[in-house]
Scaffold this active site. Structure first.
Site, PDB file in Angstrom:
ATOM      1  N   CYS A  31      48.165  36.896  42.532  1.00 54.34           N
ATOM      2  CA  CYS A  31      47.195  37.772  43.222  1.00 54.34           C
ATOM      3  C   CYS A  31      46.054  37.026  43.906  1.00 54.34           C
ATOM      4  O   CYS A  31      45.538  37.485  44.917  1.00 54.34           O
ATOM      5  CB  CYS A  31      46.666  38.860  42.298  1.00 54.34           C
ATOM      6  SG  CYS A  31      45.760  38.244  40.881  1.00 54.34           S
ATOM      7  N   LYS A  80      48.939  44.593  29.628  1.00 53.81           N
ATOM      8  CA  LYS A  80      47.873  44.464  30.619  1.00 53.81           C
ATOM      9  C   LYS A  80      47.760  45.778  31.363  1.00 53.81           C
ATOM     10  O   LYS A  80      48.669  46.187  32.083  1.00 53.81           O
ATOM     11  CB  LYS A  80      48.223  43.341  31.579  1.00 53.81           C
ATOM     12  CG  LYS A  80      47.210  43.166  32.675  1.00 53.81           C
ATOM     13  CD  LYS A  80      47.516  41.917  33.443  1.00 53.81           C
ATOM     14  CE  LYS A  80      46.592  41.771  34.616  1.00 53.81           C
ATOM     15  NZ  LYS A  80      46.928  40.572  35.376  1.00 53.81           N
ATOM     16  N   ARG A 107      37.784  40.153  40.247  1.00 56.78           N
ATOM     17  CA  ARG A 107      38.397  40.213  41.582  1.00 56.78           C
ATOM     18  C   ARG A 107      37.452  39.684  42.643  1.00 56.78           C
ATOM     19  O   ARG A 107      37.900  39.118  43.637  1.00 56.78           O
ATOM     20  CB  ARG A 107      38.871  41.635  41.890  1.00 56.78           C
ATOM     21  CG  ARG A 107      40.082  41.990  41.042  1.00 56.78           C
ATOM     22  CD  ARG A 107      40.606  43.374  41.326  1.00 56.78           C
ATOM     23  NE  ARG A 107      41.667  43.708  40.371  1.00 56.78           N
ATOM     24  CZ  ARG A 107      42.212  44.907  40.257  1.00 56.78           C
ATOM     25  NH1 ARG A 107      41.793  45.905  41.042  1.00 56.78           N
ATOM     26  NH2 ARG A 107      43.154  45.128  39.373  1.00 56.78           N
ATOM     27  N   ARG A 155      47.232  48.427  41.527  1.00 50.61           N
ATOM     28  CA  ARG A 155      48.227  47.711  40.728  1.00 50.61           C
ATOM     29  C   ARG A 155      48.966  48.632  39.753  1.00 50.61           C
ATOM     30  O   ARG A 155      49.597  48.150  38.808  1.00 50.61           O
ATOM     31  CB  ARG A 155      47.550  46.596  39.928  1.00 50.61           C
ATOM     32  CG  ARG A 155      46.776  45.591  40.747  1.00 50.61           C
ATOM     33  CD  ARG A 155      46.802  44.226  40.070  1.00 50.61           C
ATOM     34  NE  ARG A 155      45.687  43.377  40.418  1.00 50.61           N
ATOM     35  CZ  ARG A 155      45.529  42.768  41.592  1.00 50.61           C
ATOM     36  NH1 ARG A 155      46.400  42.980  42.566  1.00 50.61           N
ATOM     37  NH2 ARG A 155      44.481  41.988  41.800  1.00 50.61           N
ATOM     38  N   LYS A 186      44.899  43.405  27.072  1.00 54.02           N
ATOM     39  CA  LYS A 186      43.845  43.246  28.080  1.00 54.02           C
ATOM     40  C   LYS A 186      43.641  44.550  28.814  1.00 54.02           C
ATOM     41  O   LYS A 186      44.636  45.117  29.265  1.00 54.02           O
ATOM     42  CB  LYS A 186      44.292  42.163  29.054  1.00 54.02           C
ATOM     43  CG  LYS A 186      43.405  41.993  30.256  1.00 54.02           C
ATOM     44  CD  LYS A 186      44.009  40.993  31.193  1.00 54.02           C
ATOM     45  CE  LYS A 186      43.192  40.962  32.465  1.00 54.02           C
ATOM     46  NZ  LYS A 186      43.782  40.106  33.451  1.00 54.02           N
ATOM     47  N   TYR A 201      34.117  35.450  28.693  1.00 50.44           N
ATOM     48  CA  TYR A 201      33.101  34.770  29.504  1.00 50.44           C
ATOM     49  C   TYR A 201      31.826  34.534  28.696  1.00 50.44           C
ATOM     50  O   TYR A 201      30.948  33.801  29.112  1.00 50.44           O
ATOM     51  CB  TYR A 201      32.801  35.587  30.767  1.00 50.44           C
ATOM     52  CG  TYR A 201      34.060  35.896  31.546  1.00 50.44           C
ATOM     53  CD1 TYR A 201      34.627  34.941  32.389  1.00 50.44           C
ATOM     54  CD2 TYR A 201      34.722  37.123  31.402  1.00 50.44           C
ATOM     55  CE1 TYR A 201      35.802  35.202  33.071  1.00 50.44           C
ATOM     56  CE2 TYR A 201      35.898  37.392  32.093  1.00 50.44           C
ATOM     57  CZ  TYR A 201      36.428  36.430  32.920  1.00 50.44           C
ATOM     58  OH  TYR A 201      37.599  36.683  33.579  1.00 50.44           O
TER      59      TYR A 201
END
Ligand code: PBG
Length: 304
Positions: free
Chosen positions: A101, A175, A185, A197, A228, A292
């Site tokens: 992607c 996912k 993104r 998606r 996820k 993160y």
């Protein structure tokens, strides 16, 4: 048993770009950057010092095309970054994301067959080639995230046939087609240019389909499976752990991270929020968490 958070619970995601001297701040994704390999190494040195021993690499090419060819060309961004990272930090465990992607001009996760339809065979071949290039560069784990049918089996076969029997596969098994991927993104410049998606990512209303994907990935040879996003999907994490008793990762995704950043009024509150969230994800059954927040957490664990 009470949950105890350690820096070895985490995989820290990095975005790699080509060239030299690049460290680009990502708007809408506070505290995250795109790095060229030289500055990536510098940042990883700091991450290592904090006690993080696992990273996940995403590549973002400067130019995209319909087939996502920069994902698997010789000397692709991720393969080059892995080569340098493993040379510098042989004991760091390197995971690479295997998906098109960020490399396709249409922003979908595979190669299209006419408009709006993914060609599964072409996509599997491209993903296998991409995974192989990462394994050749020294990646310890490849993590297919395109949600192409049979991707784990296809990649396992390509790795084995080329002598990479020790390279492991982390399947992005369950996912979901989620609304929580926005900051990612914008980091990867990978929003689909048309449609969405939902043809290949899972419907978040359907837990049976999610468990079936996990089962399929285990059968296809995944060494670890993933759920996820994480926070809205603790039930799936918990069911997956109970049902399969298999190594399990959860992806605490970009939108979950951004919500905390937007809500926390100071560092003290941010820390409290993050520790509560990660505890919940681990309590549900995740063995590893892709987050993160990982660097911040490692810093808190070290210095309070
Ligand atoms: C797709 C991919 C996505 C993320 C990582 N790889 C989702 C998507 O764009 O559909 C999202 C991760 C995040 O939000 O942190 N291959």
């Amino acid at each position: 048993m009470a949950i105890n958070i350690k820096s070895s619970d985490f995989i820290y995601p990095y975005f790699a770009v080509s060239g030299k001297g690049r460290k680009e701040r990502i708007r809408s994704f506070p505290g995250q950057f795109r790095f060229s390999a030289d500055l990536l190494i510098k940042d990883i040195r700091r991450t290592r010092k904090l006690g993080i021993d696992k990273v996940l690499l995403f590549g973002i090419p400067d130019k995209k095309d319909a087939r996502g060819s920069r994902a698997y060309e010789d000397g692709n961004i991720v393969a080059e970054a892995v080569r340098r990272i493993k040379k510098e930090f042989p004991n760091l465990t390197v995971f690479t994301d295997v998906c098109l992607c960020a490399y396709t001009d249409h922003g979908h996760c595979g190669i299209l067959n006419g408009r709006e339809k993914i060609d599964n065979i072409k996509t599997l071949n491209a993903l296998a080639e991409m995974a192989l290039s990462h394994a050749e560069a020294g990646a310890d784990w490849v993590a297919p995230s395109a949600m192409a049918k049979g991707q784990v089996a296809r990649i396992r076969k390509a790795l084995d046939e080329n002598g990479h029997i020790g390279t492991k596969i982390l399947g992005y098994s369950a996912k979901f087609a989620s609304n929580f991927y926005g900051p990612f993104r914008s980091a990867a410049l990978s929003s689909p240019k048309f449609s969405d998606r939902s043809a290949y990512q899972l419907n978040y209303a359907d837990n049976a389909a999610a468990l079936k994907e996990i089962e399929d990935d285990i059968r296809e040879g995944a060494d670890m499976v993933m759920v996820k996003p994480a926070l809205g999907y603790l039930d799936i994490i918990s069911q997956a752990k109970d049902r399969f008793a298999y190594p399990l990762a959860a992806y605490n995704v970009s939108g979950e991270y951004a919500m905390v950043k937007a809500y926390a009024k100071d560092a003290k509150q941010e820390k409290a929020l993050v520790l509560e969230i990660i505890t919940a994800i681990k309590r549900a059954g995740a063995d590893l968490v892709i987050s993160y927040h990982a660097k911040d957490i490692a810093r808190w664990l070290k210095r309070g």
